[in-house]
Design a protein around this motif. Sequence first.
Motif, PDB file in Angstrom:
ATOM      1  N   SER A 115      32.454  38.733  48.330  1.00 52.54           N
ATOM      2  CA  SER A 115      33.243  38.929  49.558  1.00 52.54           C
ATOM      3  C   SER A 115      34.440  39.844  49.343  1.00 52.54           C
ATOM      4  N   ARG A 116      34.874  40.004  48.098  1.00 48.60           N
ATOM      5  CA  ARG A 116      36.033  40.860  47.826  1.00 48.60           C
ATOM      6  C   ARG A 116      35.752  41.849  46.693  1.00 48.60           C
ATOM      7  N   HIS A 117      34.466  42.133  46.464  1.00 47.89           N
ATOM      8  CA  HIS A 117      34.126  43.029  45.355  1.00 47.89           C
ATOM      9  C   HIS A 117      34.576  44.454  45.650  1.00 47.89           C
ATOM     10  N   GLU A 118      34.671  45.235  44.608  1.00 49.61           N
ATOM     11  CA  GLU A 118      35.021  46.650  44.706  1.00 49.61           C
ATOM     12  C   GLU A 118      33.859  47.469  44.158  1.00 49.61           C
ATOM     13  N   GLU A 119      33.989  48.772  44.242  1.00 46.38           N
ATOM     14  CA  GLU A 119      32.971  49.646  43.663  1.00 46.38           C
ATOM     15  C   GLU A 119      33.594  50.539  42.605  1.00 46.38           C
ATOM     16  N   MET A 120      32.853  50.739  41.532  1.00 43.01           N
ATOM     17  CA  MET A 120      33.299  51.606  40.444  1.00 43.01           C
ATOM     18  C   MET A 120      32.173  52.591  40.139  1.00 43.01           C
ATOM     19  N   SER A 121      32.539  53.834  39.995  1.00 44.22           N
ATOM     20  CA  SER A 121      31.536  54.841  39.655  1.00 44.22           C
ATOM     21  C   SER A 121      31.257  54.789  38.158  1.00 44.22           C
ATOM     22  N   ILE A 122      30.019  54.430  37.807  1.00 43.82           N
ATOM     23  CA  ILE A 122      29.600  54.388  36.408  1.00 43.82           C
ATOM     24  C   ILE A 122      28.378  55.289  36.283  1.00 43.82           C
ATOM     25  N   ALA A 123      28.484  56.297  35.452  1.00 47.29           N
ATOM     26  CA  ALA A 123      27.408  57.292  35.294  1.00 47.29           C
ATOM     27  C   ALA A 123      27.045  57.898  36.649  1.00 47.29           C
ATOM     28  N   GLU A 124      28.080  58.154  37.468  1.00 53.67           N
ATOM     29  CA  GLU A 124      27.917  58.792  38.778  1.00 53.67           C
ATOM     30  C   GLU A 124      27.204  57.893  39.796  1.00 53.67           C
ATOM     31  N   VAL A 125      27.086  56.603  39.488  1.00 52.58           N
ATOM     32  CA  VAL A 125      26.441  55.661  40.407  1.00 52.58           C
ATOM     33  C   VAL A 125      27.479  54.636  40.871  1.00 52.58           C
ATOM     34  N   PRO A 126      27.668  54.451  42.190  1.00 51.15           N
ATOM     35  CA  PRO A 126      28.599  53.424  42.678  1.00 51.15           C
ATOM     36  C   PRO A 126      28.068  52.024  42.339  1.00 51.15           C
ATOM     37  N   CYS A 127      28.806  51.299  41.510  1.00 50.51           N
ATOM     38  CA  CYS A 127      28.373  49.976  41.053  1.00 50.51           C
ATOM     39  C   CYS A 127      29.343  48.902  41.551  1.00 50.51           C
ATOM     40  N   PRO A 128      28.846  47.838  42.185  1.00 53.17           N
ATOM     41  CA  PRO A 128      29.722  46.743  42.620  1.00 53.17           C
ATOM     42  C   PRO A 128      30.296  45.998  41.413  1.00 53.17           C
ATOM     43  N   VAL A 129      31.610  45.760  41.437  1.00 55.97           N
ATOM     44  CA  VAL A 129      32.284  45.006  40.375  1.00 55.97           C
ATOM     45  C   VAL A 129      33.215  43.994  41.027  1.00 55.97           C
ATOM     46  N   PRO A 130      33.547  42.896  40.352  1.00 57.39           N
ATOM     47  CA  PRO A 130      34.505  41.941  40.913  1.00 57.39           C
ATOM     48  C   PRO A 130      35.876  42.583  41.105  1.00 57.39           C
ATOM     49  N   SER A 131      36.688  41.983  41.970  1.00 58.38           N
ATOM     50  CA  SER A 131      38.056  42.460  42.164  1.00 58.38           C
ATOM     51  C   SER A 131      38.834  42.315  40.861  1.00 58.38           C
ATOM     52  N   LEU A 132      40.003  42.934  40.803  1.00 55.72           N
ATOM     53  CA  LEU A 132      40.796  42.944  39.572  1.00 55.72           C
ATOM     54  C   LEU A 132      41.138  41.528  39.112  1.00 55.72           C
ATOM     55  N   ASP A 133      41.649  40.686  40.024  1.00 54.99           N
ATOM     56  CA  ASP A 133      42.011  39.328  39.611  1.00 54.99           C
ATOM     57  C   ASP A 133      40.781  38.504  39.253  1.00 54.99           C
ATOM     58  N   ASP A 134      39.677  38.696  39.975  1.00 58.22           N
ATOM     59  CA  ASP A 134      38.443  37.993  39.609  1.00 58.22           C
ATOM     60  C   ASP A 134      37.985  38.418  38.223  1.00 58.22           C
ATOM     61  N   GLN A 135      38.141  39.700  37.903  1.00 55.66           N
ATOM     62  CA  GLN A 135      37.784  40.165  36.564  1.00 55.66           C
ATOM     63  C   GLN A 135      38.669  39.507  35.508  1.00 55.66           C
ATOM     64  N   ARG A 136      39.959  39.361  35.820  1.00 54.51           N
ATOM     65  CA  ARG A 136      40.848  38.698  34.862  1.00 54.51           C
ATOM     66  C   ARG A 136      40.335  37.290  34.541  1.00 54.51           C
ATOM     67  N   LEU A 137      39.991  36.538  35.587  1.00 55.22           N
ATOM     68  CA  LEU A 137      39.511  35.181  35.364  1.00 55.22           C
ATOM     69  C   LEU A 137      38.189  35.180  34.598  1.00 55.22           C
TER      70      LEU A 137
END
Length: 284
Positions: A115-137
């Motif tokens: 519900s609060r994921h972000e996207e990060m370009s990895i190898a030129e592909v938009p990849c869904p990743v957890p939000s910053l605080d979710d990543q911390r946890l």
Amino acid sequence: MPDRVRLELLHGYVQLVAQECGVRVLHLKGAAVHEGLRRGHGTSFDVDVLVHPDDVAPFLDALSTLGWEKLTGFEEGSAFGHAMNVRHDLGLIDLHRHWPGFEVSPVEAFETLWSRHEEMSIAEVPCPVPSLDDQRLILLLHHARSGSGSTRDLEAGWADSDEATRRRIRDLAKQFDAELALAAAVGQLEEYRSRPGYALWRYFVRGEQSRWEEWWGRYEAATGVRAKMLVLRGLVSVNADLLRFDLGREPTTREYAHAYRLRLRTAVGDLVSSARRRRKQGQR
């Protein structure tokens, strides 16, 4: 090809496969870590993805069609039954159906993260990743499960965070019912001594040498008679997939029997070693 580049390409590949079969995945760790946390995070050896529980089967089917092979199953993969490994000449994928430490249902946990994921370009592909605080946890819980080794995730996710950030992480832990696992990560596990999962997290935090400590922790954490019986069965069960991979072929009945004997001998040896260690500690 440098490992970093190879793993980035594999992240992109995994995402394209997921999109093709309509599966939702969140990319974790390694190249998917937020830039603000990456300075404390090392290079992964595989690609970690969290898959919506309802999408695991179709995603595995899609990977199998492309030549990926199961290396370990969910139940054999870890004390939490959370991930399986699939391999290909391209590399390894650590496929998670839930994240250890989150005690809400896997579906609820994934939907909340999504519900609060972000996207990060990895190898030129938009990849869904957890939000910053979710990543911390997520990284903190991974640190708790990694024992007394590297402290990079602890430093990046907690030690270097201000008090406001720590409060947000604690609030997230409550949202995912992950207070016990977070306490294990940040050195406050003894405050949760009465919780059923205490012994298992203590095993990982202390880095106990005896697997018996782990299996006792699994038994303590298991809820209900059936779950506890499955733990006891797993104590002496042979990982058929791993045995098949090691041999490079289907094991014979004799090889299965030999593997079971070794497994049982190891379990008994661990129990004896654990008892001796406890006795020595009691005499001090």
